[in-house]
Design a protein around this motif. Structure first.
Motif, PDB file in Angstrom:
ATOM      1  N   PHE A 129       0.338  23.484  -1.947  1.00  0.00           N
ATOM      2  CA  PHE A 129       0.836  24.812  -1.610  1.00  0.00           C
ATOM      3  C   PHE A 129       0.088  25.897  -2.388  1.00  0.00           C
ATOM      4  O   PHE A 129      -0.090  27.021  -1.898  1.00  0.00           O
ATOM      5  CB  PHE A 129       2.335  24.866  -1.906  1.00  0.00           C
ATOM      6  CG  PHE A 129       3.097  25.850  -1.058  1.00  0.00           C
ATOM      7  CD1 PHE A 129       2.542  26.412   0.077  1.00  0.00           C
ATOM      8  CD2 PHE A 129       4.397  26.203  -1.390  1.00  0.00           C
ATOM      9  CE1 PHE A 129       3.255  27.308   0.863  1.00  0.00           C
ATOM     10  CE2 PHE A 129       5.118  27.101  -0.623  1.00  0.00           C
ATOM     11  CZ  PHE A 129       4.535  27.653   0.508  1.00  0.00           C
ATOM     12  N   SER A 164      -6.398  22.700   0.527  1.00  0.00           N
ATOM     13  CA  SER A 164      -4.962  22.903   0.732  1.00  0.00           C
ATOM     14  C   SER A 164      -4.226  21.628   1.126  1.00  0.00           C
ATOM     15  O   SER A 164      -3.015  21.667   1.365  1.00  0.00           O
ATOM     16  CB  SER A 164      -4.736  23.978   1.799  1.00  0.00           C
ATOM     17  OG  SER A 164      -5.456  23.668   2.971  1.00  0.00           O
ATOM     18  N   VAL A 183       9.180  23.245  -4.275  1.00  0.00           N
ATOM     19  CA  VAL A 183       9.005  23.920  -3.000  1.00  0.00           C
ATOM     20  C   VAL A 183      10.151  23.568  -2.063  1.00  0.00           C
ATOM     21  O   VAL A 183      10.476  22.394  -1.865  1.00  0.00           O
ATOM     22  CB  VAL A 183       7.656  23.528  -2.360  1.00  0.00           C
ATOM     23  CG1 VAL A 183       7.514  24.171  -0.987  1.00  0.00           C
ATOM     24  CG2 VAL A 183       6.510  23.953  -3.272  1.00  0.00           C
ATOM     25  N   TRP A 225       6.878  28.036   6.076  1.00  0.00           N
ATOM     26  CA  TRP A 225       7.031  26.677   5.549  1.00  0.00           C
ATOM     27  C   TRP A 225       5.653  26.030   5.546  1.00  0.00           C
ATOM     28  O   TRP A 225       5.104  25.662   6.575  1.00  0.00           O
ATOM     29  CB  TRP A 225       7.995  25.853   6.402  1.00  0.00           C
ATOM     30  CG  TRP A 225       8.451  24.634   5.661  1.00  0.00           C
ATOM     31  CD1 TRP A 225       9.505  24.522   4.821  1.00  0.00           C
ATOM     32  CD2 TRP A 225       7.822  23.351   5.671  1.00  0.00           C
ATOM     33  NE1 TRP A 225       9.587  23.266   4.298  1.00  0.00           N
ATOM     34  CE2 TRP A 225       8.561  22.513   4.798  1.00  0.00           C
ATOM     35  CE3 TRP A 225       6.706  22.813   6.302  1.00  0.00           C
ATOM     36  CZ2 TRP A 225       8.225  21.184   4.575  1.00  0.00           C
ATOM     37  CZ3 TRP A 225       6.373  21.480   6.071  1.00  0.00           C
ATOM     38  CH2 TRP A 225       7.143  20.694   5.213  1.00  0.00           C
ATOM     39  N   GLY A 226       5.081  25.918   4.336  1.00  0.00           N
ATOM     40  CA  GLY A 226       3.781  25.283   4.214  1.00  0.00           C
ATOM     41  C   GLY A 226       2.635  26.150   4.690  1.00  0.00           C
ATOM     42  O   GLY A 226       1.638  25.639   5.200  1.00  0.00           O
ATOM     43  N   HIS A 227       2.745  27.468   4.528  1.00  0.00           N
ATOM     44  CA  HIS A 227       1.599  28.328   4.840  1.00  0.00           C
ATOM     45  C   HIS A 227       1.614  29.547   3.933  1.00  0.00           C
ATOM     46  O   HIS A 227       2.584  29.793   3.224  1.00  0.00           O
ATOM     47  CB  HIS A 227       1.558  28.715   6.324  1.00  0.00           C
ATOM     48  CG  HIS A 227       2.641  29.646   6.769  1.00  0.00           C
ATOM     49  ND1 HIS A 227       2.709  30.962   6.390  1.00  0.00           N
ATOM     50  CD2 HIS A 227       3.694  29.450   7.605  1.00  0.00           C
ATOM     51  CE1 HIS A 227       3.738  31.538   6.968  1.00  0.00           C
ATOM     52  NE2 HIS A 227       4.363  30.636   7.698  1.00  0.00           N
ATOM     53  N   GLU A 240       9.544  31.566  -0.783  1.00  0.00           N
ATOM     54  CA  GLU A 240       8.936  31.128  -2.038  1.00  0.00           C
ATOM     55  C   GLU A 240       8.267  32.318  -2.728  1.00  0.00           C
ATOM     56  O   GLU A 240       7.734  33.216  -2.071  1.00  0.00           O
ATOM     57  CB  GLU A 240       7.896  30.030  -1.784  1.00  0.00           C
ATOM     58  CG  GLU A 240       8.450  28.775  -1.144  1.00  0.00           C
ATOM     59  CD  GLU A 240       9.405  28.016  -2.035  1.00  0.00           C
ATOM     60  OE1 GLU A 240       9.475  28.337  -3.250  1.00  0.00           O
ATOM     61  OE2 GLU A 240      10.098  27.109  -1.540  1.00  0.00           O
TER      62      GLU A 240
END
Length: 810
Positions: free
Chosen positions: A188, A130, A212, A242-244, A217
């Motif tokens: 992501f 990741s 992104v 955000w980012g997970h 998303e």
């Protein structure tokens, strides 16, 4: 812990995102046991949850990377070799085609908790990657378990193993999506969720529509049979983080996920994926600038999201409670457990003046505190009806005294007393506990240490008297007209007679006698800072921690002689209030407690005027001292600033009516603080004219206040000093500056910062910054631990000592 920190897994600092996305999978707590790896490439260790004592280390578990505890068995993902940063960054890969080092392969193992024996260890897996760049080889399996099986994602496939013998039962192709990357080297498309419940395996992965962004998303949720790996159904969903990964929660017989097209949390039928219930998430995601950088959590009643702080969406209806004043640290977040919410320390600076800091446990809001009658709050002491020492009642103090924290009501840290060039140590006293700074009047030194106030003879250091309060004291008392006024974490304000330390009266600012566990012991839910502000016969102080907690902060003004209430107010903020969409500190409606500051006719706390009371939520008083991290915070957080009104100046400073002297670690006071290399060029110590700062253009001040950029300050002089200055005093033409040495010990890089390599004390000329004298200390001064009175210098050090340097007759 050895072998820990960003350099263990990366060679490229990416601020708070330089951390493996699965790092939280290395710690499991069940009952009275904690299972964790005590290093990045260490084996699995079992700890006693109450004491932290190591109970055992499991043989064959070296390089453990993920931990599950299921039905009395430990399921581990174990790397086959040590994990280290890869050799190739994205830039090098693009320029040379070098793919870098491949990820370390992994096995899955089963260990019996009771015996500690490894029952089986199987496989040769890669998992998910990741992160890109040098962290691309730090992969994970994202394991879950149930129904006698363990499941994980291995690159482009999903795998199910038997817990009986590790036999591979099935594999299913991972649904294909394009690769998506985002800021901070995050891949992501490999941020996936894998959840088991009641015979079904749920897998979600993010597939953004375009680039992104910061908000929701597009994602897709897939359901697989846990027995065969057959895909049962799939449907669109969303990631609001955000980012997970996208949220997948199984609660009350339904599978919960966010919708991408509509502002709803969807309760899905586990068998078909059809929508059975819809709960609005609009209120949770319509308040403040972007989701936090960690996964959301759930209980059997609430989806606990982290858009601004902590939002609670009730699964049973559309009720949403927003608590934007508390959050957890990046990648980990806050944890619901034991009927409480545990919020971890974090490096965020957004609305730092109102956001709760530290490691805290929060309980559900109960009934509002019941305020008792005023007669129960004021208690007369044995000296209440006795006369004060003759003459003290009318004395206002000498200009040579240092009567309160940072000298006076402005908290400027400056005195009219002078300090000779040549100083020698006159005496030293060991208090046996870390002290506060000193206050001095009438040849008497007062200092607080732990629960005590100690009075010393300024001439020889002999103890005159002590007073013990019922809780910790965080800052020195205030001396006025022959009396000492002292706030305490027990929720009381004390008035003591200076001549002998006898109690004149005490007033309970806390609305009730409710105690909580805190560092160093037990204290009130409404603590009082040690240094009240005393002005013209009136004592001003507050009780409480946050305007959002326990009914808010209570502010009082009392008659200094009798302790009777002159005025009081409650500073309380609605927990679910609408707030700004960004990080404007001046639009920050909440408030954390801090020592009070006087500026003209106003008395302020942080960014708000407290006395006289105003209607505005924020009413920054021009020129009043405030700090984003709090005046009693000595951590030097990179995004914290000291201000005069709306003007961000430095990381620490002192000033008088004409001049200001500040300390900066960085060349520019940028929003993220920039980088500082310890043990290199030192810290900037500078002087400037106060009028120059106060005359800065209003537009520039507004921009600086909102975006946290430091204003351009014309400096009278600027030098570099090899000291992290955390204690200063301005005395005539002398500037005293003390702190920890700016050095790096390769064997222990934090040693100097923590005060384990002694301290330094400088006396400089205010005219040109020339260092007149330099002193080596066995330990560094405490924060604001220097005071000047009558030509003598008093220093409080972190090892519990009070030092007095003599420079002339008093």
């Amino acid at each position: 812990m050895p072998d820990w920190g960003w350099k263990a897994w990366s060679d490229d600092w990416q601020v708070r995102f330089t951390i493996p996305t699965h790092i939280a999978r290395r710690l499991v707590a069940v009952g009275d046991r904690v299972y964790a790896t005590l290093g990045f490439n260490e084996p699995l260790t079992e700890l006693d949850a109450a004491t932290g004592k190591v109970l055992r280390t499991f043989e064959g578990s070296q390089y453990t990377d993920e931990i599950l505890l299921h039905d009395g068995q430990l399921i581990l993902a174990i790397n086959k070799d040590a994990q280290r940063p890869g050799a190739a960054s994205d830039q090098r890969r693009n320029a040379t085609g070098d793919p870098g080092e491949p990820p370390v392969r992994k096995s899955v193992a089963l260990i019996d908790v009771k015996s500690g024996k490894t029952l089986w260890k199987k496989g040769d897996y890669v998992g998910l990657r990741s992160k890109t760049g040098s962290m691309e080889r730090i992969s994970h399996l994202s394991m879950c378990a149930g129904d006698g099986r363990v499941f994980f994602v291995d690159g482009n496939r999903i795998v199910g193993l038997s817990l009986d013998d590790g036999r591979e039962l099935w594999t299913a192709p991972r649904p294909e999506i394009p690769e998506h990357r985002m800021r901070y080297n995050i891949r992501f498309s490999d941020m996936c969720s894998l959840v088991y419940a009641d015979g079904t395996l749920y897998f979600a992965q993010v597939n953004p529509v375009k680039k992104v962004g910061w908000r929701g998303e597009r994602a897709r949720l897939h359901a697989f049979s846990a027995a065969t790996g057959e895909e049962l159904w799939d449907r669109p969903c969303a990631s609001w983080g955000w980012g997970h990964p996208a949220d997948v929660m199984v609660v009350d017989g339904l599978v919960w996920a966010h919708d991408f097209e509509t502002p709803f949390l969807l309760g899905l039928d586990p068998a078909s994926g059809e929508v059975r219930r819809k709960v609005s998430n609009f209120k949770a995601f319509d308040n403040g600038h972007h989701h936090r950088c960690y996964r959301n959590k759930a209980t059997t009643r609430f989806m606990m999201t982290s858009y601004r702080g902590l939002e609670f969406i009730d699964f049973a209806g559309e009720q949403t409670d927003r608590n934007h004043w508390v959050r957890g640290t990046c990648r980990l977040g806050a944890f619901p457990c034991n009927g409480l919410i545990y919020a971890t320390p974090h490096p965020c600076s957004c609305y730092i003046s109102s956001k709760l800091n530290g490691f805290v446990a929060l309980a559900p809001e109960g009934p509002s505190p019941r305020a008792e009658s005023d007669s129960h709050k004021l208690q007369r002491g044995p000296a209440y009806d006795e006369p004060d020492r003759p003459g003290t009642e009318s004395e206002a103090g000498s200009v040579l005294d240092w009567p309160m924290y940072r000298h006076d009501r402005t908290r400027g840290g400056a005195t009219g007393a002078s300090l000779p060039t040549d100083l020698k140590k006159a005496w030293q006293v060991d208090l046996g506990a870390k002290p506060t700074g000193c206050v001095v009047a009438d040849d008497t030194v007062l200092v607080a240490a732990a629960h005590r106030v100690v009075a010393l003879n300024a001439k020889d250091g002999k103890q005159l008297w002590t007073f013990t309060a019922d809780g910790p004291i965080d800052s020195p008392p205030t001396i006025d007209r022959g009396r000492a006024y002292l706030g305490c974490a027990d929720g009381w304000l004390y008035c003591l007679r200076m001549s002998d330390g006898r109690l004149v009266w005490r007033f309970r600012g806390a609305p009730q006698a409710r105690l909580i566990v805190a560092p160093g012991g037990i204290e009130s839910a409404w603590p009082v800072h040690g240094s009240p502000l005393v002005d013209e016969g009136v004592v001003y102080f507050t009780a409480g921690r946050s305007s959002f907690l326990d009914g808010g902060i209570l502010a009082f003004s009392l008659d200094a002689h009798t302790g009777k209430i002159l005025s009081r107010r409650k500073i309380a903020s609605e927990q679910s209030m609408d707030i700004d969409a960004g990080t404007d500190r001046l639009g920050d409606s909440g408030l954390l407690s801090d020592p009070l500051v006087g500026r003209g006719d106003a008395i302020t706390m942080r960014h708000r005027q407290i006395f006289p009371e105003t209607e505005a939520d924020t009413s920054t008083v021009d020129g009043a001292l405030r700090t984003t991290g709090g005046m009693l915070d000595d951590e030097w957080f990179s995004r914290a600033r000291w201000y005069l009104g709306d003007r961000p100046i430095a990381e620490y400073m002192v000033f008088d009516a004409a001049s200001l002297y500040g300390v900066r670690a960085r060349d520019a006071m940028t929003g993220y603080g920039g980088f500082f290399a310890p043990g290199a060029k030192g810290f900037e110590l500078f002087a400037t004219d106060l009028a120059t700062i106060m005359n800065v253009d209003a537009k520039q001040v507004k921009k600086a206040g909102q975006k946290e950029y430091g204003i351009k300050i014309p400096k009278r002089w600027s030098i570099r000093v090899p000291v992290r200055v955390t204690a200063m005093a301005l005395a005539g033409d002398a500037l005293v500056a003390g702190g920890t040495p700016d050095m790096i010990d390769p064997a222990d890089p934090w040693a100097a910062y923590k005060g384990q390599r002694g301290g330094k004390l400088l006396v400089l000329s205010t005219g040109d910054g020339h260092i007149r004298t330099e002193y080596e200390l066995d330990a560094p001064p405490v924060l604001d631990g220097v005071s000047v009175s009558g030509g003598w210098l008093f220093v409080s050090t972190i090892d519990g000592k009070i030092l007095c340097y003599e420079g002339g007759s008093r």
